[in-house]
Design an enzyme around this catalytic site. Structure first.
Site, PDB file in Angstrom:
ATOM      1  N   SER A 145      52.413  43.100  56.932  1.00 40.71           N
ATOM      2  CA  SER A 145      51.165  42.320  56.158  1.00 40.71           C
ATOM      3  C   SER A 145      52.075  42.184  55.064  1.00 40.71           C
ATOM      4  O   SER A 145      52.845  40.878  54.874  1.00 40.71           O
ATOM      5  CB  SER A 145      50.965  44.196  55.858  1.00 40.71           C
ATOM      6  OG  SER A 145      50.101  43.726  54.597  1.00 40.71           O
ATOM      7  N   LYS A 186      30.470  41.799  39.049  1.00 42.04           N
ATOM      8  CA  LYS A 186      31.828  43.133  38.210  1.00 42.04           C
ATOM      9  C   LYS A 186      31.664  44.856  38.797  1.00 42.04           C
ATOM     10  O   LYS A 186      32.870  44.747  38.963  1.00 42.04           O
ATOM     11  CB  LYS A 186      30.908  43.236  37.051  1.00 42.04           C
ATOM     12  CG  LYS A 186      31.987  44.468  36.832  1.00 42.04           C
ATOM     13  CD  LYS A 186      33.547  43.179  35.923  1.00 42.04           C
ATOM     14  CE  LYS A 186      34.382  43.620  34.883  1.00 42.04           C
ATOM     15  NZ  LYS A 186      35.490  42.797  35.117  1.00 42.04           N
TER      16      LYS A 186
END
Length: 343
Positions: A171, A223
């Protein structure tokens, strides 16, 4: 039994007094330290050629007889003298700078690595080499993005960068590894995981079951997409997944830009491979441990290990000393009470 109780009471009072004194000293040091700049760190440099030489000489001393060892030392002295003479007549040997990165989820080792890179870039040239011994299973995107950007400084300076992986670079760890001009892996190291994952629990139904309301107020349509306590919507899930896909595309493009030999769609599935399989996938260039590679380089280059150490403030050192002292006193007291022994 009365003696044990009296002794325990006396020891408890002693520990309390010691802790109180340490607390006062730490408070004084803290007040004196206010307004001062953060204590600077220190760059430690170790010549690994000397380390390898010491290992060999210790083995020779143990295995060879006195006469053979004496003759060998004379031969080595002559060879060293000739090497110094040749070195004065020729150009200096190439240098190899060795860095270590042991990554956690926040890539905390970046703080030391950035200073190490800044230091070596003041001296390193294109004939030198930087070797990073990398161990990381990945973590936060922005944290490993910064760590990768620090390594990119080496590539931008035109200095060869070799990444050595003995255990894992997955990763975010592989995001760093792919920047190397060459990636060397141990046969059973774990590599890959070119993917993005995010997960969080949602307890909204549990709150409703107990008649607990939780309000989420936002200014801006996205948001908040998914939340832990609020009621998630399908629209929020779609936006969250879209953000993950965008990050994944950026990750794939980043890896492909540094390793164009990869079939990026084939390896960017989030899967991991052991070193031997990773070589077939072109995720790495060679199978070898970092010890083997550095020992080879030490034969024809000066190899230096760089480690930036952040100095601890006075109150930090006193706090650690106090904790160690308290632990020692408590262990000693408990051991006497129970007659336990640790071997």
């Amino acid at each position: 039994m009365d003696f044990v109780v009296d002794y325990a009471s006396f020891l408890a009072k002693t520990v309390t007094l010691v802790v109180a004194i340490v607390v006062v000293l730490v408070a004084i040091a803290s007040m004196r330290g206010k307004g001062r700049r953060k204590t600077a760190g220190q760059l430690q440099v170790t010549r690994l050629n000397d380390f390898y030489k010491g290992l060999r000489e210790r083995l020779e001393q143990s295995l060879l007889g006195k006469e053979r060892l004496k003759a060998l030392r004379k031969e080595q002295a002559k060879a060293l003298k000739k090497e110094k003479k040749d070195k004065q007549q020729a150009e200096d040997k190439a240098r190899v700078y060795v860095l270590d990165f042991d990554g956690d989820i926040k890539a905390s080792a970046t703080e030391s690595m950035r200073h190490e890179i800044t230091a070596l870039l003041t001296l390193a040239t294109e004939k030198d080499e930087v070797v990073l011994r990398l161990e990381s299973g990945g973590g936060m995107v922005h944290s490993y993005g910064l760590a990768s950007s620090q390594l990119a400084r080496i590539r931008q300076a035109g200095i060869p960068l070799t990444i050595c992986i003995d255990k894992v670079a997955a990763s975010g760890g592989y995001m760093m590894a792919c920047i190397g001009n060459r990636i060397i892996s141990a046969p059973f190291a774990i590599l890959g995981s070119i993917g993005v994952v995010a997960q969080l629990p949602n307890v909204n139904r549990l709150l409703k079951k107990h008649d607990i309301d939780f309000e989420v107020l936002t200014a801006g349509e996205y948001k908040r997409t998914l939340t832990v306590f609020g009621e998630n919507t399908e629209k929020g899930r779609e936006k969250f997944q879209q953000d993950l896909d965008i990050t994944h595309d950026l990750f794939k493009n980043f890896v492909a830009s540094y390793r164009p030999q990869l079939s990026i769609d084939e390896v960017a599935t989030g899967e991991v491979w052991l070193g031997m399989a990773a070589l077939d996938k072109r995720l790495v260039d060679e199978l070898k441990t970092s010890d083997e590679y550095l020992a080879e380089r030490a034969r024809d280059a000066d190899v230096f290990h760089l480690h930036y150490v952040q100095r601890k403030s006075l109150q930090e050192r006193m706090g650690m000393a106090a904790a160690a002292s308290a632990d020692g006193l408590i262990a000693k007291w408990w051991g006497r009470l129970t007659q336990q022994r640790f071997w």
